[in-house]
Motif scaffolding. Sequence first.
Motif, PDB file in Angstrom:
ATOM      1  N   ALA A  42      32.747 -31.080  -2.825  1.00 14.85           N
ATOM      2  CA  ALA A  42      31.300 -31.226  -2.999  1.00 14.85           C
ATOM      3  C   ALA A  42      30.801 -30.559  -4.290  1.00 14.85           C
ATOM      4  CB  ALA A  42      30.555 -30.682  -1.783  1.00 14.85           C
ATOM      5  N   PRO A  43      31.191 -29.314  -4.581  1.00 15.55           N
ATOM      6  CA  PRO A  43      30.742 -28.729  -5.850  1.00 15.55           C
ATOM      7  C   PRO A  43      31.268 -29.472  -7.082  1.00 15.55           C
ATOM      8  CG  PRO A  43      31.410 -26.986  -4.348  1.00 15.55           C
ATOM      9  CD  PRO A  43      31.834 -28.289  -3.732  1.00 15.55           C
ATOM     10  N   THR A  44      32.469 -30.061  -6.975  1.00 11.52           N
ATOM     11  CA  THR A  44      33.051 -30.777  -8.107  1.00 11.52           C
ATOM     12  C   THR A  44      32.276 -32.051  -8.434  1.00 11.52           C
ATOM     13  OG1 THR A  44      35.242 -29.899  -7.674  1.00 11.52           O
ATOM     14  CG2 THR A  44      35.162 -31.925  -8.911  1.00 11.52           C
ATOM     15  N   LEU A  45      31.591 -32.605  -7.460  1.00 10.60           N
ATOM     16  CA  LEU A  45      30.811 -33.819  -7.723  1.00 10.60           C
ATOM     17  C   LEU A  45      29.721 -33.568  -8.761  1.00 10.60           C
ATOM     18  CD1 LEU A  45      30.492 -35.247  -4.101  1.00 10.60           C
ATOM     19  CD2 LEU A  45      32.028 -36.011  -5.937  1.00 10.60           C
ATOM     20  N   GLY A  46      29.204 -32.359  -8.806  1.00 12.66           N
ATOM     21  CA  GLY A  46      28.166 -32.033  -9.783  1.00 12.66           C
ATOM     22  C   GLY A  46      28.668 -31.190 -10.938  1.00 12.66           C
ATOM     23  N   LEU A  47      29.624 -30.324 -10.657  1.00  9.71           N
ATOM     24  CA  LEU A  47      30.180 -29.435 -11.675  1.00  9.71           C
ATOM     25  C   LEU A  47      31.696 -29.570 -11.679  1.00  9.71           C
ATOM     26  CD1 LEU A  47      28.079 -26.194 -11.012  1.00  9.71           C
ATOM     27  CD2 LEU A  47      27.843 -27.772 -12.931  1.00  9.71           C
ATOM     28  N   PRO A  48      32.234 -30.559 -12.394  1.00 10.38           N
ATOM     29  CA  PRO A  48      33.681 -30.733 -12.410  1.00 10.38           C
ATOM     30  C   PRO A  48      34.373 -29.566 -13.108  1.00 10.38           C
ATOM     31  CG  PRO A  48      32.630 -32.256 -13.944  1.00 10.38           C
ATOM     32  CD  PRO A  48      31.538 -31.554 -13.198  1.00 10.38           C
ATOM     33  N   PRO A  49      35.657 -29.351 -12.813  1.00 13.40           N
ATOM     34  CA  PRO A  49      36.391 -28.273 -13.472  1.00 13.40           C
ATOM     35  C   PRO A  49      36.352 -28.465 -14.994  1.00 13.40           C
ATOM     36  CG  PRO A  49      37.743 -29.349 -11.805  1.00 13.40           C
ATOM     37  CD  PRO A  49      36.486 -30.120 -11.911  1.00 13.40           C
ATOM     38  N   GLN A  63      26.127 -21.071 -10.945  1.00 15.97           N
ATOM     39  CA  GLN A  63      26.564 -20.324  -9.770  1.00 15.97           C
ATOM     40  C   GLN A  63      25.617 -20.530  -8.597  1.00 15.97           C
ATOM     41  OE1 GLN A  63      26.897 -16.403 -11.492  1.00 15.97           O
ATOM     42  NE2 GLN A  63      29.114 -16.597 -11.711  1.00 15.97           N
ATOM     43  N   ILE A  64      24.327 -20.524  -8.843  1.00 16.60           N
ATOM     44  CA  ILE A  64      23.346 -20.772  -7.777  1.00 16.60           C
ATOM     45  C   ILE A  64      23.548 -22.162  -7.195  1.00 16.60           C
ATOM     46  CG2 ILE A  64      20.880 -21.131  -7.321  1.00 16.60           C
ATOM     47  CD1 ILE A  64      20.379 -18.807  -9.349  1.00 16.60           C
ATOM     48  N   TRP A  65      23.739 -23.162  -8.060  1.00 14.80           N
ATOM     49  CA  TRP A  65      23.939 -24.523  -7.568  1.00 14.80           C
ATOM     50  C   TRP A  65      25.235 -24.615  -6.770  1.00 14.80           C
ATOM     51  CZ3 TRP A  65      27.333 -28.580  -7.751  1.00 14.80           C
ATOM     52  CH2 TRP A  65      26.845 -29.805  -7.289  1.00 14.80           C
ATOM     53  N   TRP A  66      26.302 -23.980  -7.266  1.00 15.64           N
ATOM     54  CA  TRP A  66      27.588 -24.027  -6.572  1.00 15.64           C
ATOM     55  C   TRP A  66      27.475 -23.400  -5.187  1.00 15.64           C
ATOM     56  CZ3 TRP A  66      31.152 -21.152  -4.068  1.00 15.64           C
ATOM     57  CH2 TRP A  66      32.418 -21.692  -3.906  1.00 15.64           C
ATOM     58  N   ILE A  67      26.875 -22.217  -5.106  1.00 12.52           N
ATOM     59  CA  ILE A  67      26.730 -21.523  -3.821  1.00 12.52           C
ATOM     60  C   ILE A  67      25.875 -22.337  -2.855  1.00 12.52           C
ATOM     61  CG2 ILE A  67      25.710 -19.486  -2.706  1.00 12.52           C
ATOM     62  CD1 ILE A  67      26.640 -17.907  -5.238  1.00 12.52           C
ATOM     63  N   SER A  68      24.760 -22.871  -3.343  1.00 10.68           N
ATOM     64  CA  SER A  68      23.896 -23.658  -2.460  1.00 10.68           C
ATOM     65  C   SER A  68      24.589 -24.951  -2.032  1.00 10.68           C
ATOM     66  CB  SER A  68      22.549 -23.939  -3.122  1.00 10.68           C
ATOM     67  OG  SER A  68      22.711 -24.677  -4.311  1.00 10.68           O
ATOM     68  N   LEU A  96      23.857 -32.474   3.572  1.00  9.91           N
ATOM     69  CA  LEU A  96      24.962 -32.701   2.634  1.00  9.91           C
ATOM     70  C   LEU A  96      24.466 -33.279   1.311  1.00  9.91           C
ATOM     71  CD1 LEU A  96      27.799 -34.306   4.811  1.00  9.91           C
ATOM     72  CD2 LEU A  96      27.917 -32.158   3.581  1.00  9.91           C
ATOM     73  N   ALA A  97      23.474 -34.137   1.383  1.00  9.00           N
ATOM     74  CA  ALA A  97      23.002 -34.847   0.189  1.00  9.00           C
ATOM     75  C   ALA A  97      22.063 -34.024  -0.685  1.00  9.00           C
ATOM     76  CB  ALA A  97      22.310 -36.136   0.610  1.00  9.00           C
ATOM     77  N   VAL A  98      21.371 -33.040  -0.119  1.00  6.29           N
ATOM     78  CA  VAL A  98      20.321 -32.319  -0.846  1.00  6.29           C
ATOM     79  C   VAL A  98      20.748 -31.786  -2.213  1.00  6.29           C
ATOM     80  CG1 VAL A  98      18.854 -30.255  -0.789  1.00  6.29           C
ATOM     81  CG2 VAL A  98      18.902 -31.797   1.160  1.00  6.29           C
ATOM     82  N   PRO A  99      21.836 -31.014  -2.329  1.00  2.00           N
ATOM     83  CA  PRO A  99      22.167 -30.482  -3.659  1.00  2.00           C
ATOM     84  C   PRO A  99      22.497 -31.570  -4.682  1.00  2.00           C
ATOM     85  CG  PRO A  99      23.877 -29.896  -2.084  1.00  2.00           C
ATOM     86  CD  PRO A  99      22.781 -30.551  -1.316  1.00  2.00           C
ATOM     87  N   HIS A 100      23.017 -32.693  -4.210  1.00  4.97           N
ATOM     88  CA  HIS A 100      23.382 -33.776  -5.125  1.00  4.97           C
ATOM     89  C   HIS A 100      22.155 -34.574  -5.555  1.00  4.97           C
ATOM     90  CE1 HIS A 100      27.468 -32.638  -4.374  1.00  4.97           C
ATOM     91  NE2 HIS A 100      27.200 -32.673  -3.082  1.00  4.97           N
TER      92      HIS A 100
END
Length: 155
Positions: A42-49, A63-68, A96-100
């Motif tokens: 899920a975090p990789t969908l917005g912030l890929p490695p 970091q805030i986005w990743w944690i949330s 599940l969809a909110v952060p995205h």
Amino acid sequence: GNLVVAVGFALMLAGLYTLRAPTKTAQGLLWGLAGYATFVLAPTLGLPPELPGTAAADLAQRQIWWISTAASTAVGIALIVFSRHWLMKILGVAILAVPHVIGAPQPEVHSMLAPEALEAQFKIASQLTNVVFWLALGLISAWLFRRKSDGQYHA
């Protein structure tokens, strides 16, 4: 560093097992998949490695986005899997969809020092190693938890 992180995630899984213990060792694979989805996919969908030298948005915002994202994914998966009422399951999907929907912070200018082919290989390698890590962690932790709870384990 990786061992410390692995121990921390294993302790989190063991804590969750006290709430809903795996009845079969193979259920650890499902817990591992949930961990992978929560902390990697899920975090990789917005912030890929990213490789070193890649432009990135502000660290605190990322970091805030990743944690949330990880927190909302954990809550969403828990609602979908453990709730009995269909409205709670729908709420889980929405969470599940909110952060995205909000979207991850992005850099003003996209640039990188490494070639695109290397970046693509890095992303694939990162996903593969993480899925293997989480499946192994889920399986081994469930096996150890079941062994301990069955009274077969002696320290």
